[in-house]
Design a protein around this motif. Structure first.
Motif, PDB file in Angstrom:
ATOM      1  N   GLY A 339     -13.548 -54.332 -18.319  1.00 16.94           N
ATOM      2  CA  GLY A 339     -14.376 -53.914 -19.442  1.00 16.94           C
ATOM      3  C   GLY A 339     -13.540 -53.788 -20.712  1.00 16.94           C
ATOM      4  O   GLY A 339     -12.328 -54.016 -20.723  1.00 16.94           O
ATOM      5  N   GLU A 340     -14.201 -53.403 -21.782  1.00 15.58           N
ATOM      6  CA  GLU A 340     -13.494 -53.226 -23.052  1.00 15.58           C
ATOM      7  C   GLU A 340     -12.595 -52.005 -23.034  1.00 15.58           C
ATOM      8  O   GLU A 340     -11.604 -51.942 -23.754  1.00 15.58           O
ATOM      9  CB  GLU A 340     -14.520 -53.111 -24.193  1.00 15.58           C
ATOM     10  N   GLU A 341     -12.922 -51.006 -22.219  1.00 18.66           N
ATOM     11  CA  GLU A 341     -12.128 -49.781 -22.161  1.00 18.66           C
ATOM     12  C   GLU A 341     -10.853 -50.025 -21.372  1.00 18.66           C
ATOM     13  O   GLU A 341     -10.879 -50.635 -20.294  1.00 18.66           O
ATOM     14  CB  GLU A 341     -12.955 -48.660 -21.513  1.00 18.66           C
ATOM     15  N   GLU A 342      -9.737 -49.573 -21.930  1.00 22.43           N
ATOM     16  CA  GLU A 342      -8.459 -49.734 -21.245  1.00 22.43           C
ATOM     17  C   GLU A 342      -8.400 -48.820 -20.021  1.00 22.43           C
ATOM     18  O   GLU A 342      -8.778 -47.654 -20.073  1.00 22.43           O
ATOM     19  CB  GLU A 342      -7.300 -49.396 -22.192  1.00 22.43           C
ATOM     20  N   LEU A 343      -7.900 -49.383 -18.904  1.00 21.23           N
ATOM     21  CA  LEU A 343      -7.815 -48.642 -17.655  1.00 21.23           C
ATOM     22  C   LEU A 343      -6.454 -47.968 -17.533  1.00 21.23           C
ATOM     23  O   LEU A 343      -5.421 -48.569 -17.862  1.00 21.23           O
ATOM     24  CB  LEU A 343      -8.028 -49.579 -16.461  1.00 21.23           C
ATOM     25  N   GLY A 344      -6.464 -46.735 -17.040  1.00 19.14           N
ATOM     26  CA  GLY A 344      -5.206 -46.032 -16.859  1.00 19.14           C
ATOM     27  C   GLY A 344      -5.386 -44.823 -15.965  1.00 19.14           C
ATOM     28  O   GLY A 344      -6.490 -44.290 -15.824  1.00 19.14           O
ATOM     29  N   TYR A 380     -13.905 -48.433 -14.355  1.00 21.47           N
ATOM     30  CA  TYR A 380     -13.996 -46.997 -14.055  1.00 21.47           C
ATOM     31  C   TYR A 380     -15.265 -46.730 -13.253  1.00 21.47           C
ATOM     32  O   TYR A 380     -16.319 -47.324 -13.511  1.00 21.47           O
ATOM     33  CB  TYR A 380     -14.057 -46.166 -15.344  1.00 21.47           C
ATOM     34  N   ILE A 381     -15.181 -45.813 -12.293  1.00 22.28           N
ATOM     35  CA  ILE A 381     -16.366 -45.374 -11.553  1.00 22.28           C
ATOM     36  C   ILE A 381     -16.256 -43.860 -11.361  1.00 22.28           C
ATOM     37  O   ILE A 381     -15.185 -43.271 -11.537  1.00 22.28           O
ATOM     38  CB  ILE A 381     -16.511 -46.070 -10.185  1.00 22.28           C
ATOM     39  N   LYS A 386     -15.688 -37.068  -9.607  1.00 20.43           N
ATOM     40  CA  LYS A 386     -14.336 -37.394 -10.077  1.00 20.43           C
ATOM     41  C   LYS A 386     -14.311 -38.827 -10.591  1.00 20.43           C
ATOM     42  O   LYS A 386     -15.031 -39.704 -10.079  1.00 20.43           O
ATOM     43  CB  LYS A 386     -13.320 -37.239  -8.943  1.00 20.43           C
ATOM     44  N   ARG A 387     -13.461 -39.066 -11.592  1.00 21.86           N
ATOM     45  CA  ARG A 387     -13.314 -40.413 -12.148  1.00 21.86           C
ATOM     46  C   ARG A 387     -12.230 -41.156 -11.361  1.00 21.86           C
ATOM     47  O   ARG A 387     -11.151 -40.623 -11.067  1.00 21.86           O
ATOM     48  CB  ARG A 387     -12.932 -40.360 -13.623  1.00 21.86           C
ATOM     49  N   TRP A 388     -12.540 -42.398 -11.049  1.00 21.73           N
ATOM     50  CA  TRP A 388     -11.612 -43.260 -10.321  1.00 21.73           C
ATOM     51  C   TRP A 388     -11.513 -44.594 -11.044  1.00 21.73           C
ATOM     52  O   TRP A 388     -12.446 -45.027 -11.718  1.00 21.73           O
ATOM     53  CB  TRP A 388     -12.101 -43.516  -8.899  1.00 21.73           C
ATOM     54  N   VAL A 389     -10.374 -45.244 -10.860  1.00 22.04           N
ATOM     55  CA  VAL A 389     -10.229 -46.641 -11.262  1.00 22.04           C
ATOM     56  C   VAL A 389     -10.419 -47.491 -10.016  1.00 22.04           C
ATOM     57  O   VAL A 389      -9.706 -47.324  -9.023  1.00 22.04           O
ATOM     58  CB  VAL A 389      -8.852 -46.912 -11.900  1.00 22.04           C
ATOM     59  N   SER A 390     -11.394 -48.376 -10.067  1.00 23.95           N
ATOM     60  CA  SER A 390     -11.687 -49.251  -8.943  1.00 23.95           C
ATOM     61  C   SER A 390     -11.170 -50.658  -9.246  1.00 23.95           C
ATOM     62  O   SER A 390     -11.519 -51.237 -10.287  1.00 23.95           O
ATOM     63  CB  SER A 390     -13.193 -49.294  -8.670  1.00 23.95           C
ATOM     64  N   LEU A 463      -9.170 -47.653  -4.817  1.00 23.98           N
ATOM     65  CA  LEU A 463      -9.691 -46.529  -5.591  1.00 23.98           C
ATOM     66  C   LEU A 463      -8.519 -45.614  -5.924  1.00 23.98           C
ATOM     67  O   LEU A 463      -7.878 -45.051  -5.010  1.00 23.98           O
ATOM     68  CB  LEU A 463     -10.761 -45.779  -4.798  1.00 23.98           C
ATOM     69  N   LEU A 464      -8.237 -45.460  -7.213  1.00 23.74           N
ATOM     70  CA  LEU A 464      -7.125 -44.613  -7.674  1.00 23.74           C
ATOM     71  C   LEU A 464      -7.670 -43.515  -8.558  1.00 23.74           C
ATOM     72  O   LEU A 464      -8.425 -43.790  -9.507  1.00 23.74           O
ATOM     73  CB  LEU A 464      -6.108 -45.454  -8.450  1.00 23.74           C
TER      74      LEU A 464
END
Length: 469
Positions: A339-344, A380-381, A386-390, A463-464
């Motif tokens: 997506g447009e949002e940077e993952l971290g 992001y999910i 809780k927020r996770w990076v998938s 899933l992080l």
């Protein structure tokens, strides 16, 4: 009353004889006076005998009646009952002895109840299942784990086993325990065995309950050793797989080195080819040993990690660039979608995460045919608040059979039918990659899942957690 009646009979009998004698021996006036005196004497004697009878009743009969009532109360379980008799005769001694007996019986019953409660507490606190059967097969006693096991086994469908004659039902004895139960009753000695119920393995120790040299039942102690059995199987498979993986390169090293020593190669090109094979196999053995050491350190909790803020978007782009050239050479389309949002994530080791993605993409390329596609997706999910990076790595390769999916993260899984050596020019992996991947993800407090269909491809999902825990 017996004494009173006996005195009355004696007085009447004596009166009957004495009155006739008085009439014969005395004149009429004297006879009347003697008769009156005799009547007064009989009345006084009867009253004295009555008083004596009531005295005996008070001193002897009543204490005995009290002791009888007290004995009845003790028989009903009221062990604190006492007899209140205060005398120095034999009745008093009997009452004191009775009270002492009741006291000792009360102490004995309390000790028995204490031991019973102690035994019940021990049984309740045991993790092992304990079940006691009588000689007819009925359950006498069981602790909570034992009762749960009985309920779980009784809910299973044993019709097939019963129809085949493998088991015979005997009252309440569970079908898996029947054979060892019957052997214990017949032989009268302890027996140990392992039983398999569905996917579980149970270690059973059963001992006979003996009374006067006769067996009156059996007690079974059962422990769930399913996990231990799995670990033992993994250990055996691990040794076998390590031996298999090392034996092949060793055999090739020995064979090609002997060919060089025997000067079989007739040209420099052939010698170069033999040397290259030896070099490749030595590198493969080196990778195997390195992966084994890494996995051992990870499982021992000695993994070296540098948790810092990790830019997963940059990591995904870097890994995509690294594998894109190799994918084009094989005619495979490698796609990256974010997506447009940077993952971290707040706490992550980019080097370790790159190792994870490298391993998974290498596996995907190795099992994807020319013309197919591999998709690398990050987003992001939110799960359970809780927020996770998938991160998904989806290929269109040969897929993994459904029955093999639960085992793909075990060591040397590639030795199974779903993985084949030699799919790449590098000679294939070591079979430890997915096990290492799982350990790295779990060290990040994350999760890894796999979905696959034979002939359609496989999708690995990482899933992080975004926030550090």
């Amino acid at each position: 009353m017996t004494i009173i009646a006996l005195v009355a009979v004696v007085l009447l009998s004596l009166g009957g004889f004495l009155l006739q004698y008085i009439d014969l021996q005395f004149d009429e006036k004297t006879s009347h006076q003697v008769k009156v005196l005799f009547v007064y004497t009989c009345i006084i004697g009867f009253l004295l005998s009555t008083f004596f009878a009531f005295f005996l009743s008070t001193k002897i009969t009543q204490p005995l009646i009290q002791m009888k009532k007290a004995a009845d109360l003790i028989a009903k379980g009221e062990y604190r009952t006492r007899v209140s008799v205060r005398s120095n005769d034999e009745i008093g001694d009997l009452a004191d002895t009775f009270n002492h007996m009741a006291q000792e019986l009360d102490m004995l019953i309390r000790d028995l109840n204490h031991e019973k409660d102690h035994l019940a507490s021990v049984l309740r606190s045991m993790a092992d299942a304990v079940i006691t059967f009588d000689a007819e097969g009925a359950v006498i006693l069981s602790n909570p784990p034992g009762q749960q096991l009985l309920d779980r086994w009784s809910a299973l469908d044993w019709s097939e086993a019963e129809a085949s004659g493998k088991y015979r039902v005997r009252n309440q004895v569970p079908i898996p325990l029947f054979e060892i139960y019957r052997s214990v009753l017949r032989k009268g000695r302890d027996m140990t065995d392992k039983i398999h119920v569905q996917s579980g393995v149970w270690s059973v120790v059963m001992a006979p309950l003996k009374s006067h040299e006769s067996v009156r039942g059996a007690v079974a102690v059962m422990r769930d050793v399913t996990e231990e059995s799995k670990l033992e199987k993994l250990r055996r498979d691990f040794v076998a797989n390590v031996s298999h993986e090392i034996r092949t390169p060793l055999s090739m090293l020995q064979g090609y080195s002997e060919a060089l020593l025997d000067d079989i190669a007739s040209s420099p090109e052939e010698r170069q080819e033999l040397v290259q094979v030896i070099h490749d196999e030595s590198l493969r053995m080196g990778r195997l040993v390195k992966d084994l050491l890494d996995l051992a350190r990870m499982e021992a909790g000695h993994m070296e990690m540098n948790p810092v803020h990790a830019d997963l978007s940059a990591l995904l782009r870097r890994v995509h660039r690294k594998f894109n050239v190799y994918a084009k050479e094989r005619g495979i389309k490698l796609e990256l979608s974010m997506g447009e949002e940077e993952l971290g994530i707040e706490a992550g080791d980019e080097d370790r995460l790159e190792q994870v993605l490298t391993n998974l993409l290498d596996n995907a390329l190795r099992h994807t045919s020319t013309g197919a596609r591999i998709r690398l997706t990050g987003r992001y999910i939110v799960l359970e608040g809780k927020r996770w990076v998938s991160v998904d790595i989806a290929d269109e390769g040969e897929g993994i059979p459904e029955e093999d999916l639960p085992f793909i993260f075990e060591r040397f899984y590639k030795a199974d039918k779903a993985r084949k050596r030699g799919a790449t020019s590098g000679g294939g992996g070591t079979g430890l990659g997915l096990a290492i991947v799982k350990n790295i993800i779990e060290a990040h407090r994350g999760k890894i899942e796999a979905q696959s269909k034979v002939g359609q491809g496989t999708t690995f999902t990482l899933l992080l957690p975004v926030e550090a825990t």
